[in-house]
Design an enzyme around this catalytic site. Structure first.
Site, PDB file in Angstrom:
ATOM      1  N   SER A 124      40.655  39.189  38.755  1.00 27.65           N
ATOM      2  CA  SER A 124      40.468  40.287  39.302  1.00 27.65           C
ATOM      3  C   SER A 124      41.432  41.390  39.967  1.00 27.65           C
ATOM      4  CB  SER A 124      40.267  39.772  41.409  1.00 27.65           C
ATOM      5  OG  SER A 124      39.472  40.256  42.228  1.00 27.65           O
ATOM      6  N   TYR A 148      41.391  33.243  48.778  1.00 27.85           N
ATOM      7  CA  TYR A 148      40.803  33.405  47.102  1.00 27.85           C
ATOM      8  C   TYR A 148      41.732  34.406  46.286  1.00 27.85           C
ATOM      9  CZ  TYR A 148      37.723  36.112  43.997  1.00 27.85           C
ATOM     10  OH  TYR A 148      36.859  36.666  42.991  1.00 27.85           O
ATOM     11  N   LYS A 152      43.149  33.000  42.171  1.00 23.98           N
ATOM     12  CA  LYS A 152      43.294  33.835  41.341  1.00 23.98           C
ATOM     13  C   LYS A 152      44.676  34.300  40.375  1.00 23.98           C
ATOM     14  CE  LYS A 152      38.930  34.473  40.555  1.00 23.98           C
ATOM     15  NZ  LYS A 152      38.280  33.981  39.997  1.00 23.98           N
TER      16      LYS A 152
END
Ligand code: NAD
Ligand code: UD1
Length: 330
Positions: A124, A148, A152
């Site tokens: 992302s 979150y 990644k």
């Protein structure tokens, strides 16, 4: 190629299955349906007129995933099987670290054991943190401010280390900007649970009358009209980018931004939606959302140069397709 699509029943995964099947690849989906529905698999088959092999399994569980690797001889894996609600990740960090990091470890481990040497990972733009814009692949990554985002960064790192130790293993890290829209059949699209956190699903639900009014989070940012600016990319363009990344992956670690390189503000997106669909989207200006960045968009030139990837669909297409899907939901 025969491709394992982990998380293939989800929003981006389902569109990527369609793009893979259209290019003649065979698709095996592994998804535990924690944020998707089995009927999406049938919709993929309906759109493409091809068969999808589906396993309802949790890819963090070795006992679930090993039989799938021993049954099939995969040529590659695309890993979409992650949890993605930023706010929830702040409240329940362990759930995010467990699912998102362990799914990466487990799939990478299976690839190593079963000699599957192509791995494409859903990363992302969030990994850039609050960097200068446009975001370029060569930038040093800055802290992401939420679990979150950290999952990644950690997953990218794990895959890079794994590649270093196993030079025949090839990895493509795809850093998505903001995917919106839906397949133009109106059969598959984004189906958030509960009240949407993201802008486009909120807009479509306001337009439909399911929600009252859109809140525009802040009008005092240093941007074109004071509202937040993002690089929205049509989900089918994003899906086609995965097929190119997979087909062109022959060595090392390759990192690509998948975006359009164009920024659009919240107010511009609302206006585009109204123009594309001839429908009003009532909104009011409200407070900034904590943790939001004013503006970011991709430097999209590397994917263009190396993958021959360019997003073909514009903002009006994204708005039209998102609305067609929302209307079809009934
Ligand atoms: P999604 O929730 O629609 O799809 C994810 C799918 O993975 C779901 O079908 C879910 O059921 C499945 N899944 C989750 N954990 C699993 C597990 N342990 N085992 C098996 N299946 C599991 O989300 P999406 O928008 O399609 O996103 C796909 C990936 O792309 C995610 O990793 C997400 O973090 C990443 N990503 C998404 C965006 C975005 O804006 N949508 C942006 C950047 C990155
Ligand atoms: C979100 C995620 C990010 C993820 C990205 C891609 C958060 C905090 N961040 O970011 O980690 O990588 O999606 O999918 O969730 N907006 C409104 N009103 C709304 C919703 C959004 O004004 O009801 C504004 C936001 O302030 C922002 C823009 O719309 O300026 C886009 O928001 P959103 O769709 O949530 O995406 P991101 O903020 O980029």
């Amino acid at each position: 190629m025969e491709i394992l699509v982990a998380g293939g029943a989800g929003y981006i995964g389902s569109h990527t299955c369609v793009a893979l099947l259209k290019e003649g690849h065979r698709v095996v989906v592994a998804d535990n349906l924690c944020n998707s529905k089995a009927e999406t698999i049938h919709k993929i088959e309906q759109i493409t007129n091809k068969k999808v092999v589906f396993y309802q399994i949790d890819v963090t569980k070795e006992e679930d995933i090993r039989p799938v690797f021993s049954k099939h001889q995969f040529d590659g894996v695309i890993h979409f099987a992650g949890l993605k609600a930023v706010g929830e990740s702040v409240k329940e960090p362990l759930k995010y670290y467990y699912n998102n990091v362990l799914s990466t470890i487990m799939l990478a481990r299976m690839c190593q054991e079963y000699k599957v040497n192509r791995f494409v990972f859903s990363s992302s733009a969030t990994v850039y943190g609050e960097n200068e814009i446009p975001f370029v692949e060569t930038m040093n990554l800055l802290p992401t401010t939420n679990p979150y985002g950290e999952t990644k960064v950690i997953s990218e790192r794990i895959l890079m280390d794994m590649q270093k130790a196993n030079p025949e293993f090839c990895v493509s890290l795809l850093r998505y900007f903001n995917p919106i829209g839906a397949h133009d059949s109106g059969l598959i699209g984004e189906m958030p649970n509960g009240i949407p956190n993201n802008l486009m699903p909120y807009i479509t639900q306001v337009a439909k009358g399911k929600l009252n009014k859109l809140k525009v989070f802040g009008k005092d940012y240093p941007t074109v009209d004071g509202t937040g600016v993002r690089d929205y990319i049509h989900v089918m363009d994003l899906a086609e980018g995965h097929v190119l990344a997979l087909e062109k992956l022959t060595k090392g670690v390759q990192i690509y931004n998948l975006g359009t390189g164009q920024g659009t503000s919240v107010l511009q997106l609302i206006r585009a939606f109204e123009e594309a669909n001839h429908i009003q989207v009532p909104f009011e200006i409200s407070e900034r959302r904590p943790g939001d960045i004013a503006e970011f968009y991709a430097d999209a030139s590397k994917a263009e140069r190396e993958l021959e990837f360019t997003a073909r669909r514009g903002i009006l297409d994204m708005c039209r397709d998102a609305w067609r899907f929302e209307k079809n939901l009934g």
